[in-house]
Design an enzyme around this catalytic site. Structure first.
Site, PDB file in Angstrom:
ATOM      1  CG  PHE A 162      -1.847  -1.369   1.143  1.00 52.61           C
ATOM      2  CD1 PHE A 162      -2.812  -1.091   0.466  1.00 52.61           C
ATOM      3  CD2 PHE A 162      -1.662  -2.227   1.958  1.00 52.61           C
ATOM      4  CE1 PHE A 162      -3.868  -2.231   0.387  1.00 52.61           C
ATOM      5  CE2 PHE A 162      -2.333  -3.437   1.986  1.00 52.61           C
ATOM      6  CZ  PHE A 162      -3.606  -3.688   1.121  1.00 52.61           C
ATOM      7  CB  CYS A 273      -1.369   2.499  -8.478  1.00 49.12           C
ATOM      8  SG  CYS A 273       0.353   2.440  -8.194  1.00 49.12           S
ATOM      9  CE  LYS A 276      -0.388  -1.263 -12.384  1.00 42.52           C
ATOM     10  NZ  LYS A 276      -0.846  -2.375 -11.220  1.00 42.52           N
TER      11      LYS A 276
HETATM   12  C1  UGA Z   1      -1.674   4.690  -4.606  1.00 41.98           C
HETATM   13  C2  UGA Z   1      -2.294   4.494  -3.332  1.00 41.98           C
HETATM   14  O1  UGA Z   1      -2.261   5.623  -2.378  1.00 41.98           O
HETATM   15  C3  UGA Z   1      -1.216   3.649  -2.539  1.00 41.98           C
HETATM   16  O2  UGA Z   1      -1.619   3.012  -0.964  1.00 41.98           O
HETATM   17  C4  UGA Z   1      -0.972   2.299  -3.474  1.00 41.98           C
HETATM   18  O3  UGA Z   1      -0.014   1.430  -2.801  1.00 41.98           O
HETATM   19  C5  UGA Z   1      -0.424   2.650  -4.739  1.00 41.98           C
HETATM   20  O4  UGA Z   1      -1.223   3.395  -5.348  1.00 41.98           O
HETATM   21  C6  UGA Z   1       0.091   1.531  -5.370  1.00 41.98           C
HETATM   22  O5  UGA Z   1      -1.057   0.708  -5.538  1.00 41.98           O
HETATM   23  O6  UGA Z   1       0.982   0.742  -5.608  1.00 41.98           O
HETATM   24  P1  UGA Z   1       0.207   6.691  -5.258  1.00 41.98           P
HETATM   25  O7  UGA Z   1      -0.217   5.868  -6.844  1.00 41.98           O
HETATM   26  O8  UGA Z   1       1.702   6.694  -5.093  1.00 41.98           O
HETATM   27  O9  UGA Z   1      -0.521   5.512  -4.462  1.00 41.98           O
HETATM   28  O10 UGA Z   1      -0.182   7.774  -5.093  1.00 41.98           O
HETATM   29  P2  UGA Z   1      -1.371   8.717  -4.255  1.00 41.98           P
HETATM   30  O11 UGA Z   1      -0.807   9.512  -3.355  1.00 41.98           O
HETATM   31  O12 UGA Z   1      -2.530   7.586  -3.915  1.00 41.98           O
HETATM   32  O13 UGA Z   1      -2.075   9.604  -5.484  1.00 41.98           O
HETATM   33  C7  UGA Z   1      -2.831   9.232  -6.543  1.00 41.98           C
HETATM   34  C8  UGA Z   1      -3.235  10.408  -7.253  1.00 41.98           C
HETATM   35  O14 UGA Z   1      -4.295  10.925  -6.524  1.00 41.98           O
HETATM   36  C9  UGA Z   1      -2.438  11.542  -7.751  1.00 41.98           C
HETATM   37  O15 UGA Z   1      -2.627  11.775  -8.813  1.00 41.98           O
HETATM   38  C10 UGA Z   1      -2.834  12.522  -6.590  1.00 41.98           C
HETATM   39  O16 UGA Z   1      -2.420  13.965  -7.133  1.00 41.98           O
HETATM   40  C11 UGA Z   1      -4.104  12.452  -6.643  1.00 41.98           C
HETATM   41  N1  UGA Z   1      -5.087  12.880  -5.333  1.00 41.98           N
HETATM   42  C12 UGA Z   1      -4.765  12.349  -4.146  1.00 41.98           C
HETATM   43  C13 UGA Z   1      -5.940  13.853  -5.588  1.00 41.98           C
HETATM   44  O17 UGA Z   1      -6.305  14.389  -6.706  1.00 41.98           O
HETATM   45  N2  UGA Z   1      -6.751  14.225  -4.485  1.00 41.98           N
HETATM   46  C14 UGA Z   1      -6.428  13.803  -3.192  1.00 41.98           C
HETATM   47  O18 UGA Z   1      -6.970  14.239  -2.284  1.00 41.98           O
HETATM   48  C15 UGA Z   1      -5.411  12.734  -2.987  1.00 41.98           C
END
Ligand code: UGA
Length: 455
Positions: A162, A273, A276
Site C-alpha cells: 500500500f 496505480c 490501471k
Molecule cells: C496509490 C495508493 O495511495 C497506495 O496506497 C498504493 O500502494 C499505490 O497507489 C499502489 O497501488 O502502488 P500512489 O499512486 O503513489 O499511491 O499515489 P497517491 O498518493 O495515492 O495519489 C494518486 C493520485 O491521486 C495523484 O495524482 C494525486 O495527485 C491524486 N490525489 C490524491 C488527488 O487528486 N486528491 C487527493 O485528495 C489525493
C-alpha cells in the site's frame, strides 16, 4: 532480539518501485535480501548504491543495506537464482503488472518469473512464494497450479503493498496495515516472522484468504480514487452554483465517518496505480457479469477533471488560443516523484497542442521524463521545458498549476505577476487559494471548485 524477530533470508524478483522499497526496507530491519533484476542498466546503478528513480530516503536505505551486507542485487538468470536458492526461505514477486491495451492486467512479467522457477532443477519444497505485485483475483491460485503441474509445488501467498510514491520508505516502515493472504500455514508463519520487526513497532497485521488479499488491494485503490472523483464532481457543481469546495471539505472532514483524506479537489488522479487498477477491476467484475458502474463513473469523472484548466481557458479566452503562451507548473502525477505515468499534465498538454498556443513547462523532478515522453511536441516547438518556475512564467498569458510541489507553494505571487504578460492563474491544486494578496491584486485567479471559478 526476541525469537519472533529472527532474521529471514529472502529473494525479491523485480528491482522496480515496490521491489526495491521492500528489499531496502526488509534489509533495514535485519533480514538478508537478494533482488533479482532483468535490466543490466538498473543492476549497474543498484550495485553502485544508486536508485534509478526519485524516491525520498530510498537511496540512503539502499546504501545502508549494501554496506551492512544485507542487500545485494543479481541478474535474474537461472544460474544466479540456483546459486542463491538453497538459503532463501521466501521468494517475493514484485514485478510490474501493467495494463494491456484493453485494460486487463498484463501478467507476462510475473509469468516469466514462474517460468524461471520451473526451470530450477532442485525442489522448491518448503519455500514460500509471495506476490507483492498487484494481481487480479485468482492469480495466486493460477501460480500454485502452474507450480504443481511443473512438478514444483510451493506454498503461495498474497502480500499486497500500500506504498505511496514519494512516501514509500515511511509507508513501508510504518504501514497502516500489513496484509497476509493465504490458506497455507507455513506461508502464514514465515510472513509473520518476516514482518515481526514492523509489527513490534506497532503495525497492525491482518490475515485473510488468498483471494481476499488480492481483491483488497484493488478495493483500497478504487475506494481512494472514488473519493477523489466524488470531491471533484462536487467541485464542478460548486463552480456552477457559486459554492466553495474548501468550505465543503471542512464541513465533510469534521464527520469522522467521512474523514479529511483523499478529498482534495484538483485536476484528477494519475500515476501507475489508480488508473490501471480501476481498469483491471472493471474487467475482473465484467468477467463475472458484474457491471462495476461506480468504478466506471470514477474513471469518467477523472477523465473530465483532467481538462479542468483547458475548459477554463476556453471560457476566459473565448476559445481563442492564438498567440497565447501558457506556463505549466508541475508535470509529474503528484509531488515528490519523477513519475509522469498517467499524469494529468499529459492529457492537458495533448489538448493544448491542438490549439495555437505555445507551452512553457517546469517541474522540479519530472524534466527527464518529460523530455522522454513529450519528444514530439518538443520537436515541433509546441512545448518548451524551462529551468525554473520563473522562466516558465516569463511573458506568459496564463499560468496553470498542476502539482502541489513545495517549491511552488513557497512562491510569491506578486513576483510571479510582474513576470507574466497577463496575470491569469489557474490553480489546479488550490495551492494559493488562501493567499490574502490575491484578493486585491490584479491577478485573475481561478481555483478548482472555488467561487472565483463560478460560471
Ligand atoms: C496509490 C495508493 O495511495 C497506495 O496506497 C498504493 O500502494 C499505490 O497507489 C499502489 O497501488 O502502488 P500512489 O499512486 O503513489 O499511491 O499515489 P497517491 O498518493 O495515492 O495519489 C494518486 C493520485 O491521486 C495523484 O495524482 C494525486 O495527485 C491524486 N490525489 C490524491 C488527488 O487528486 N486528491 C487527493 O485528495 C489525493
Amino acid at each position: 532480539m526476541s525469537k519472533e524477530s529472527e532474521n529471514c533470508e529472502l529473494g525479491i524478483f523485480g528491482g522496480g518501485y515496490v521491489g526495491l522499497v521492500a528489499a531496502a526496507g526488509f534489509a533495514s530491519v535485519g533480514h538478508r535480501v537478494v533482488v533479482f533484476e532483468v535490466s543490466d542498466e538498473k543492476l549497474q546503478l543498484l550495485n553502485a548504491g544508486k536508485v534509478p528513480f526519485f524516491e525520498p530516503g530510498l537511496e540512503e536505505l539502499v546504501k545502508n543495506g549494501i554496506s551492512q551486507k544485507l542487500l545485494s542485487f543479481e541478474k535474474a538468470t537461472l544460474d544466479r537464482l540456483q546459486e542463491h536458492l538453497p538459503r532463501l526461505q521466501g521468494l517475493l514477486l514484485a514485478v510490474g503488472t501493467p495494463s494491456l491495451p484493453d485494460g486487463r492486467t498484463d501478467l507476462s512479467y510475473l509469468d516469466s518469473v514462474i517460468d524461471l522457477l520451473l526451470k530450477v532443477p532442485q525442489s522448491l519444497e518448503g519455500k514460500i512464494l509471495v506476490s507483492k505485485s498487484t494481481v487480479p483475483v485468482g492469480t495466486g491460485e493460477r501460480i500454485s497450479k502452474r507450480m504443481i503441474e511443473g512438478g514444483k509445488p510451493v506454498a503461495v501467498a498474497s502480500n499486497p503493498e500500500f506504498l505511496r510514491q514519494g512516501n514509500a520508505v515511511y509507508d513501508f516502515l510504518k504501514p497502516e496495515r500489513i496484509v497476509i493472504g493465504t490458506e497455507n500455514v507455513e506461508a502464514t508463519e514465515w510472513l509473520r516472522k518476516l514482518y515481526a520487526p514492523l509489527v513490534a513497532n506497532g503495525a497492525p497485521l491482518i490475515e485473510m484468504n488468498l483471494r481476499s488479499a488480492e481483491l483488497l488491494k484493488y478495493a483500497a485503490n478504487a475506494f481512494l480514487a472514488t473519493k477523489i472523483s466524488f470531491i471533484n464532481e462536487i467541485s464542478q457543481l460548486c463552480e456552477r452554483v457559486g459554492a466553495d469546495i474548501q468550505q465543503i471539505h471542512r464541513g465533510l472532514a469534521t464527520d469522522s465517518r467521512i474523514g479529511s483524506k483523499f478529498l482534495n479537489a484538483g485536476v484528477g488522479f494519475g500515476g501507475s496505480c489508480f488508473p490501471k487498477d480501476l481498469s483491471s477491476l472493471i474487467h475482473q467484475g465484467e468477467a463475472f457479469s458484474l457491471a462495476m458502474s461506480l468504478t466506471k463513473s470514477t474513471q469518467e469523472v477523472n477523465r473530465r477533471q483532467r481538462l479542468w484548466a483547458f475548459e477554463r481557458l476556453q471560457k476566459v479566452w473565448n476559445n481563442d488560443f492564438r498567440g497565447k503562451t501558457i506556463a505549466l507548473w508541475g508535470l509529474t502525477f503528484k509531488p515528490n516523484t519523477d513519475d509522469m505515468r498517467e499524469a494529468p499534465a499529459l492529457s492537458l498538454i495533448s489538448r493544448l497542442i491542438e490549439t495555437e498556443a505555445s507551452i512553457k513547462a517546469y517541474d522540479p523532478q519530472g524534466m527527464g521524463e518529460a523530455s522522454r515522453l513529450l519528444k514530439d511536441p518538443l520537436k515541433r516547438g509546441h512545448l518548451q521545458l524551462m529551468k525554473s518556475p520563473q522562466e516558465a512564467v516569463e511573458g506568459a498569458d496564463a499560468l496553470i498549476i498542476l502539482t502541489e510541489w513545495a517549491e511552488f507553494e513557497k512562491m510569491n505571487l506578486s513576483d510571479i505577476k510582474v513576470l507574466m504578460r497577463s496575470p491569469l492563474i489557474l490553480d489546479g491544486r488550490n495551492v494559493f487559494s488562501s493567499q490574502q494578496p490575491l484578493k486585491n491584486s490584479e491577478i485573475q485567479y481561478y481555483g478548482v471548485g472555488l467561487p472565483s471559478a463560478s460560471a
